[in-house]
Every structure is written in structure tokens, then in C-alpha cells.
Design a protein around this motif. Structure first.
Motif, PDB file in Angstrom:
ATOM      1  N   THR A  23      -4.048  -7.566   1.596  1.00  0.00           N
ATOM      2  CA  THR A  23      -4.879  -7.530   0.294  1.00  0.00           C
ATOM      3  C   THR A  23      -5.159  -6.035   0.255  1.00  0.00           C
ATOM      4  OG1 THR A  23      -7.012  -7.243   1.752  1.00  0.00           O
ATOM      5  CG2 THR A  23      -6.166  -9.673   1.264  1.00  0.00           C
ATOM      6  N   TYR A  60     -12.236  -5.896  -6.190  1.00  0.00           N
ATOM      7  CA  TYR A  60     -11.971  -4.431  -5.418  1.00  0.00           C
ATOM      8  C   TYR A  60     -12.857  -3.445  -6.062  1.00  0.00           C
ATOM      9  CZ  TYR A  60     -10.219  -0.399  -3.182  1.00  0.00           C
ATOM     10  OH  TYR A  60      -9.813   0.730  -2.454  1.00  0.00           O
ATOM     11  N   ARG A 117      -2.860  -3.814  -5.367  1.00  0.00           N
ATOM     12  CA  ARG A 117      -1.764  -5.022  -4.834  1.00  0.00           C
ATOM     13  C   ARG A 117      -1.553  -5.699  -6.091  1.00  0.00           C
ATOM     14  NH1 ARG A 117      -3.312 -10.684  -2.564  1.00  0.00           N
ATOM     15  NH2 ARG A 117      -5.420 -10.032  -2.929  1.00  0.00           N
ATOM     16  N   GLN A 120      -0.584 -10.075  -6.456  1.00  0.00           N
ATOM     17  CA  GLN A 120      -1.378 -11.189  -6.648  1.00  0.00           C
ATOM     18  C   GLN A 120      -1.590 -11.833  -8.129  1.00  0.00           C
ATOM     19  OE1 GLN A 120      -5.671  -9.791  -6.526  1.00  0.00           O
ATOM     20  NE2 GLN A 120      -4.920  -7.897  -6.088  1.00  0.00           N
TER      21      GLN A 120
END
Ligand SMILES: [Zn+2]
Lengths: 396, 150
Positions: A23, A60, A117, A120
Motif C-alpha cells: 500500500t 492517502y 500506488r 490499485q
């Protein structure tokens, strides 16, 4: 900024590529610990943490803005935290923010973190969001504009006006690939690209084949910055910020300050010169040229500004292998986004961190022997701005 | 591939295949109103004469609100282009290959647009172009360009 006022003392980086199980939080925490360890300080000395934005990653970003990083990394003496964002230029704007915090005396050591990332998100989500982010939603996207189309237009115009060949453009990818194969964290570390392979790749947006376009990747890096005075106390080989030059041009490429695409290098040359002047150094003093253009044609435009060749002639330099490992002008030694993998706002961070490694003698197989000084650049948006930085492991 | 084959292959809905439309602002609405009437217009400051394209809230040169919308001759010159073959948003797949370009319009502004009604192989930077209008929906018409026939 006065020359050599600030320095970087440690870096951290995770491998770049397709890692869906890792993650963005894991990346951020991992690179932070690495950077603090590499800096040789105690985590209690970090007084500020700045995070870059995760492209498409709302959760995030919210967590960074709401102060997750200092808590998760265990920075008990953190006084300031926040997020600084300007797309591909974030590595510059965040560093300038850090310099301001250090100058104000608010913190002694600042930790700067990037994490991304992409894996995802589905291909469709990536196409919907990132592919069109470089284009004006009202006046460009309805025409089917994409980042690749934008870069292809810029490259096509530049080639036509300067006489640069498509082989020369493709040579940038080959040179970046040679560097990437020396980098353990590069996405393309195990994949060799020849000129034939780059030119023979699937046509994406003429004149760009798939190998001349970026592959989105997961990755991240971090570094610790402090005053030069602190740096000398705790670090054997600090990397000093010696000079900086910036300019903003436009949101949409149609409003570019350089009206002719062939003149973009000429337009950027005085911006690079400002950084050289501030450092009291010139192009021939540089041991490395950490160029980040994100597309091979844009890399050539940036190289045109560096004072290592006549503007419009950088393609010949690259084609002759001069920017490859062992060449006279080592360029983009981490393989740049084309060889390292494109981590959104992170490409500028990756090339900055690589520059620090080079000047600290920690660049492994990609190490340029006895590197003392380098020029680095980043920029964001639809080639909206450009920021040059001169770095050195001594203050000239 | 036609649109139905693409939808079936990728499991897409009609909504997924809708091309993005402009979302006009208060200050750009007259541009799209004119395009609907097959006119290409630009926002020109009546104080300093500066043309803003894209249009903004006030003149980006002198910050004055007073302006007029001038009609373009529709003549342009090709500055640079890309031929899109792959990796575009799904609604544009049926159009592949298609040309996106920067065009310098006679009145001064540069535009991003499509070049249509031509073989991409025959495009040359500097060639003369003229505006054409593509009715995308009943609400929106896009100014595009095609080569001037000699
Ligand atoms: Zn005005």
C-alpha cells in the motif's frame, strides 16, 4: 537562498514497478525509516514532515493532510506537517517549503516523503484520470487529447523545426534504459531496449511508440534535509543545494512562453543559467545532468537548455551515446521515468534522490566516478514549468 | 472495431462510451453558444485589445471586464500534430486513428483541435487550414479544422 545554505543528508527508496499488495502507506512508512537511518540521525530530531500528493489517491492524501505520517513514523518531536503539491514539479515546491521551514528555525531536520500506488486502479480509471490530466477539460479533452497526444505534438513540432530525427528521440529511451539496467529499484532493470525495439513498438501517438511513452508504476522515496551547519555535524558527505532557477510558462501548451516548440530549449536556457550563476559554476563543471522530461522529446528540450550543446542538437549527443553510462554527459542516471517507471508526482523525487546518492557515492553500479556537481530539473502539468537545481558534495 | 464490438469486448456501458463534453463557465458560455451557430469566436478586451483563448473571467492583460466577442475568419495554420493510434479514453476508440493538433488561427490565438477530412500522412506543419464544425450533441458543437483544398 544563499549558496550551500541547505543540505540533504539521507535518502530512502523502494523498488519501482507493479506491486499491488504494497500500500501507499507501507511505501511511505518504509522509505521514511530508510531515509532517517541513512541520514544517521535519531527520529526524535525530525521537526517537520512534508508529504507529496498521491495521484488519484484521496484516502492517502487526506491522511497526510490530517497528520498521519508523523504519528505512524513515531516522530514525537514533530512541529510542522502538511502536503505540498505541484504535480511533476512537487519535488521542487516541497523542497522550497522545507527550506522555508528550516530558515524560519521552525525545525532542525525535515523529512520529505513521496508514495504512489497506481496498480490499485483499473486501466480505465487511470485513463479517465491521469491520461487526460495534462489537458484542459473544457477546450482540449473533448477533442480526445491525452498526455501522450500532448507529448507527441510537442515532439512532432520539435522534430520538424530542429531537424531532430525519430531515431534520435528513440535514443533517449535507449540511454535511459541503459541506466535503468544498472539500478536495482528501476522498473525496467531486467529489460533491455534496443533502438530497433523502441522504434518497432506499438504506435501510440505518432511519432511516439509505446516505449517512448511512460508506464505508470508504484513506488516512492524520501529524504532528510537540514541546514548546512547541522549537516556537517551529523553527516560525512552532505549534498548541498548550490543554486536554483525556476520559471512558470503556462497551463495549456497553446499558451507556452516559447511560441515555437524549437525555442523551448532557448527559453529554458536562462532559467538553467540562473541556477549555474547562483552556484558559481558552469555546464562543464557538472559531472551529471539529472534530466527529467517524462517523454524523450521533452528530455531533449531540457538538454537543449543545459549549455552542453547548441539548442536543437541534443538528439545527436544522445544518439552518439554521450548521455549513456560511460558517456561524456551522463544524463538521467536512474533511467528517468522512462526506465525507472512513472510514479506520478514521484519522478522528480526519484531523480533528486538519485542525484543525492550519486554525490554521496552510494549509487551502486550506476555510480559516476568522483561525481562532485550535478544539475537536476523537474517540471509539472502540461510542461507548465521547469526548475533547475545545482547540487554538490562540496561548496565551490 | 465498431462501437458495439468495443463495448462487448470491454464490458462497457453506453455511459462509458459518451465522449466528454465541455462544461462551460459563465465567461466561456458565449464561445459555445457561437460554436452551436457554426461561428468560431474569441474574447477580445475592448480596452487593450488583448484576445484571451481560452477565455477567462477578465482580460488577463489589463484585468478589465469590458470585452467583445469577435468572429474569426476561420483560417488557420498547422503548428504541430499527433496521430492517435492507441491508449486513448474508450469513447474515442471508434475514431482511431485521429489527429489532435495545435493550430494558429488568423486572429492570433493558438487552439487545440482535431484535423479532419484528410489523410494523416499528408499533414505538414505550416499547411493552411479552415474551420469546420462537428455537432457532437444537440447542445455542443466543436470547432475543428481541415486542410484548405487547393
Ligand atoms: Zn485588456
Amino acid at each position: 537562498m544563499s549558496k550551500g545554505e541547505f543540505a540533504v543528508i539521507g535518502t530512502g527508496e523502494v523498488p519501482c514497478g507493479n506491486y499491488p499488495d504494497r500500500t501507499e502507506f507501507e511505501i511511505a512508512y518504509s522509505v521514511s525509516r530508510m531515509a532517517i537511518q541513512d541520514a544517521g540521525i535519531d527520529k526524535s530530531q525530525i521537526g517537520a514532515v512534508l508529504g507529496a500528493a498521491h495521484i488519484m489517491g484521496g484516502e492517502y492524501n487526506t491522511e497526510v493532510v490530517f497528520g498521519r505520517l508523523p504519528e505512524a513514523i513515531g516522530l514525537r518531536n514533530c512541529q510542522v506537517t502538511g502536503q505540498t503539491v505541484s504535480g511533476g514539479a512537487s519535488s521542487h515546491s516541497i523542497r522550497r517549503t522545507a527550506e522555508g521551514i528550516l530558515r524560519a528555525g521552525e525545525a532542525e531536520y525535515v523529512l520529505i516523503v513521496h508514495s504512489q500506488r497506481f496498480s490499485q486502479f483499473s486501466m480505465n480509471e487511470q485513463a479517465q484520470y491521469f491520461a487526460v490530466a495534462g489537458s484542459d477539460l473544457e477546450f482540449e479533452v473533448p477533442y480526445g487529447m491525452t498526455y501522450n497526444a500532448l507529448a507527441a505534438m510537442v515532439t512532432q513540432g520539435y522534430m520538424t523545426q530542429t531537424g531532430t530525427t525519430v531515431e534520435q528521440v528513440a535514443s533517449v529511451v535507449v540511454a535511459c534504459n541503459r541506466w535503468a539496467r544498472l539500478q536495482e529499484n528501476a522498473m525496467f532493470r531486467d529489460k533491455e531496449l534496443t533502438l530497433e525495439r523502441v522504434l518497432g513498438g506499438r504506435m501510440v501517438a505518432y511519432p511516439l511508440t509505446a516505449y517512448m511513452c511512460n508506464v505508470l508504476a508504484d513506488g516512492g522515496s524520501a529524504y532528510v534535509m537540514t541546514t548546512a551547519e547541522n549537516a556537517r555535524k551529523v553527516c560525512d558527505k552532505p549534498v548541498y543545494i548550490l543554486g536554483e532557477g525556476s520559471d512558470y510558462s503556462h497551463r495549456s501548451i497553446i499558451k507556452s512562453k516559447a511560441r515555437n516548440l524549437s525555442d523551448m530549449g532557448k527559453y529554458l536556457a536562462p532559467v538553467a543559467q540562473k541556477a549555474y550563476d547562483e552556484a558559481g559554476l558552469g555546464p562543464s563543471d557538472m559531472d551529471i545532468y539529472e534530466v527529467y522530461g517524462s517523454y524523450p522529446g521533452v528530455n531533449l528540450i531540457v538538454m537543449d537548455a543545459l549549455g552542453i550543446c547548441e539548442p536543437g542538437r541534443s538528439g545527436a549527443l544522445v544518439e552518439a551515446g554521450e548521455t549513456s553510462p560511460g558517456g561524456k554527459y551522463p544524463c538521467s542516471t536512474n533511467g528517468e521515468s522512462l526506465g525507472m517507471g512513472h510514479t506520478g508526482t514521484g519522478c522528480g523525487f526519484a531523480i533528486f534522490v538519485e542525484g543525492v546518492r550519486q554525490l554521496q557515492g552510494k549509487a551502486g553500479r550506476a555510480q559516476v566516478p568522483n561525481a562532485r556537481f550535478l544539475i537536476e530539473n523537474c517540471g509539472g502539468g502540461a510542461f507548465m514549468d521547469c526548475h533547475f537545481t545545482i547540487m554538490g558534495n562540496e561548496i565551490p | 472495431m465498431n462501437i458495439d464490438e468495443i463495448k462487448e469486448l470491454l464490458g462497457l456501458t453506453d455511459e462509458d462510451m459518451k465522449k466528454p463534453l465541455p462544461k462551460p463557465t459563465k465567461w466561456s458560455q458565449p464561445y459555445w453558444d457561437a460554436a452551436k451557430k457554426h461561428k468560431l469566436v474569441f474574447k477580445k478586451c475592448t480596452k487593450c485589445g488583448h484576445i484571451d483563448h481560452p477565455p477567462y473571467l477578465y482580460c488577463t492583460e489589463c484585468h478589465v471586464d469590458d470585452h467583445e466577442w469577435i468572429e474569426s475568419s476561420g483560417k488557420g495554420v498547422l503548428n504541430a500534430y499527433a496521430v492517435n493510434h492507441f491508449g486513448v479514453p474508450f469513447p474515442f476508440w471508434p475514431d482511431l486513428p485521429y489527429v489532435t493538433a495545435m493550430v494558429d488561427v488568423e486572429e492570433g490565438p493558438r487552439m487545440i483541435t482535431n484535423i479532419v477530412e484528410c489523410d494523416p500522412e499528408e499533414l505538414k506543419n505550416g499547411m493552411e487550414l479552415e474551420v469546420v464544425f462537428q455537432e457532437r450533441t444537440s447542445e455542443f458543437t466543436l470547432p475543428q479544422f481541415r486542410p484548405v483544398k487547393k
